[in-house]
Write a protein that holds these residues in place. Sequence first.
Motif, PDB file in Angstrom:
ATOM      1  N   ASP A   1      -7.484   2.825   9.922  1.00 61.37           N
ATOM      2  CA  ASP A   1      -7.739   4.220  10.265  1.00 61.37           C
ATOM      3  C   ASP A   1      -7.779   5.137   9.041  1.00 61.37           C
ATOM      4  N   ILE A   2      -7.708   4.572   7.855  1.00 61.21           N
ATOM      5  CA  ILE A   2      -7.679   5.356   6.617  1.00 61.21           C
ATOM      6  C   ILE A   2      -9.095   5.452   6.042  1.00 61.21           C
ATOM      7  N   TYR A   3      -9.484   6.631   5.599  1.00 61.24           N
ATOM      8  CA  TYR A   3     -10.815   6.876   5.049  1.00 61.24           C
ATOM      9  C   TYR A   3     -11.059   6.130   3.732  1.00 61.24           C
ATOM     10  N   MET A   4     -10.155   6.289   2.756  1.00 61.72           N
ATOM     11  CA  MET A   4     -10.392   5.654   1.465  1.00 61.72           C
ATOM     12  C   MET A   4      -9.221   4.760   1.083  1.00 61.72           C
ATOM     13  N   ILE A   5      -9.574   3.533   0.708  1.00 65.56           N
ATOM     14  CA  ILE A   5      -8.587   2.548   0.280  1.00 65.56           C
ATOM     15  C   ILE A   5      -8.997   2.124  -1.125  1.00 65.56           C
ATOM     16  N   ASP A   6      -8.163   2.428  -2.095  1.00 66.29           N
ATOM     17  CA  ASP A   6      -8.476   2.172  -3.495  1.00 66.29           C
ATOM     18  C   ASP A   6      -7.523   1.157  -4.092  1.00 66.29           C
ATOM     19  N   LEU A   7      -8.004   0.446  -5.091  1.00 67.00           N
ATOM     20  CA  LEU A   7      -7.140  -0.395  -5.919  1.00 67.00           C
ATOM     21  C   LEU A   7      -7.788  -0.534  -7.279  1.00 67.00           C
ATOM     22  N   CYS A   8      -6.986  -0.815  -8.271  1.00 66.91           N
ATOM     23  CA  CYS A   8      -7.471  -1.097  -9.620  1.00 66.91           C
ATOM     24  C   CYS A   8      -7.233  -2.574  -9.894  1.00 66.91           C
ATOM     25  N   CYS A   9      -8.177  -3.192 -10.601  1.00 72.27           N
ATOM     26  CA  CYS A   9      -7.994  -4.603 -10.950  1.00 72.27           C
ATOM     27  C   CYS A   9      -8.685  -4.883 -12.272  1.00 72.27           C
ATOM     28  N   ASP A  10      -8.326  -5.999 -12.865  1.00 74.31           N
ATOM     29  CA  ASP A  10      -8.985  -6.445 -14.086  1.00 74.31           C
ATOM     30  C   ASP A  10     -10.405  -6.899 -13.747  1.00 74.31           C
TER      31      ASP A  10
ATOM     32  N   ALA B   1       0.850  -1.186   0.000  1.00 71.27           N
ATOM     33  CA  ALA B   1       0.000   0.000   0.000  1.00 71.27           C
ATOM     34  C   ALA B   1       0.882   1.232   0.000  1.00 71.27           C
ATOM     35  N   ILE B   2       0.400   2.249  -0.677  1.00 71.44           N
ATOM     36  CA  ILE B   2       1.021   3.569  -0.682  1.00 71.44           C
ATOM     37  C   ILE B   2      -0.015   4.494  -0.059  1.00 71.44           C
ATOM     38  N   SER B   3       0.398   5.257   0.940  1.00 71.63           N
ATOM     39  CA  SER B   3      -0.581   6.047   1.681  1.00 71.63           C
ATOM     40  C   SER B   3      -0.016   7.379   2.140  1.00 71.63           C
ATOM     41  N   ASP B   4      -0.932   8.355   2.328  1.00 68.30           N
ATOM     42  CA  ASP B   4      -0.541   9.608   2.966  1.00 68.30           C
ATOM     43  C   ASP B   4      -0.606   9.473   4.483  1.00 68.30           C
ATOM     44  N   GLY B   5      -1.111   8.337   4.967  1.00 69.88           N
ATOM     45  CA  GLY B   5      -1.178   8.081   6.398  1.00 69.88           C
ATOM     46  C   GLY B   5      -2.307   8.814   7.102  1.00 69.88           C
ATOM     47  N   ILE B   6      -3.121   9.555   6.375  1.00 74.83           N
ATOM     48  CA  ILE B   6      -4.199  10.336   6.966  1.00 74.83           C
ATOM     49  C   ILE B   6      -5.557   9.908   6.417  1.00 74.83           C
ATOM     50  N   LEU B   7      -5.758  10.119   5.125  1.00 76.42           N
ATOM     51  CA  LEU B   7      -7.063   9.847   4.516  1.00 76.42           C
ATOM     52  C   LEU B   7      -7.064   8.802   3.415  1.00 76.42           C
ATOM     53  N   SER B   8      -5.959   8.657   2.695  1.00 72.66           N
ATOM     54  CA  SER B   8      -6.021   7.809   1.506  1.00 72.66           C
ATOM     55  C   SER B   8      -4.894   6.798   1.436  1.00 72.66           C
ATOM     56  N   ALA B   9      -5.236   5.678   0.810  1.00 74.06           N
ATOM     57  CA  ALA B   9      -4.248   4.632   0.537  1.00 74.06           C
ATOM     58  C   ALA B   9      -4.618   3.974  -0.786  1.00 74.06           C
ATOM     59  N   TYR B  10      -3.614   3.539  -1.486  1.00 78.98           N
ATOM     60  CA  TYR B  10      -3.786   2.830  -2.746  1.00 78.98           C
ATOM     61  C   TYR B  10      -3.035   1.512  -2.638  1.00 78.98           C
ATOM     62  N   ILE B  11      -3.673   0.439  -3.055  1.00 78.05           N
ATOM     63  CA  ILE B  11      -3.050  -0.881  -3.050  1.00 78.05           C
ATOM     64  C   ILE B  11      -2.640  -1.208  -4.484  1.00 78.05           C
ATOM     65  N   PRO B  12      -1.352  -1.053  -4.804  1.00 73.18           N
ATOM     66  CA  PRO B  12      -0.925  -1.329  -6.176  1.00 73.18           C
ATOM     67  C   PRO B  12      -0.687  -2.805  -6.471  1.00 73.18           C
TER      68      PRO B  12
END
Length: 137
Positions: A96-105, A58-69
Amino acid sequence: MLFKNSIEGITSEMLEGFFDGWPTPPSPETHFNLLENSSKVVLALNEDADQVVGFITAISDGILSAYIPFLEVLPEYKNRGVGKELVNRMMTELADIYMIDLCCDDDLVPYYEKLGMVKANGMLLRNYEMQSGIKAE
């Protein structure tokens, strides 16, 4: 199966076999670097073989958002619950993160829906010349 939340004790030699099907996959050394530079990482290890058999980052700002690449499990360890456990452990890490996003097929949407995620629209850009993580000379 051992799960851990750090790369402590991990070497690039333990990362063989990932990125199956990629035309120009990252080397194990580049794979190690991407793990090292991720905000969060969860690894699945076969202790008997001294091998990483699955990982999620995961890559995150540690506050509100994270992305799972990345979520990847070696082919011989698929359908054993390893990926599900990696996702569950990462969701705990990101609780504790508000939004957790990922892209997938499209074929993976049902998998992630079973893990509590919902389908959404997204946009992306791919620079395939950099797929290996090394700039071509």
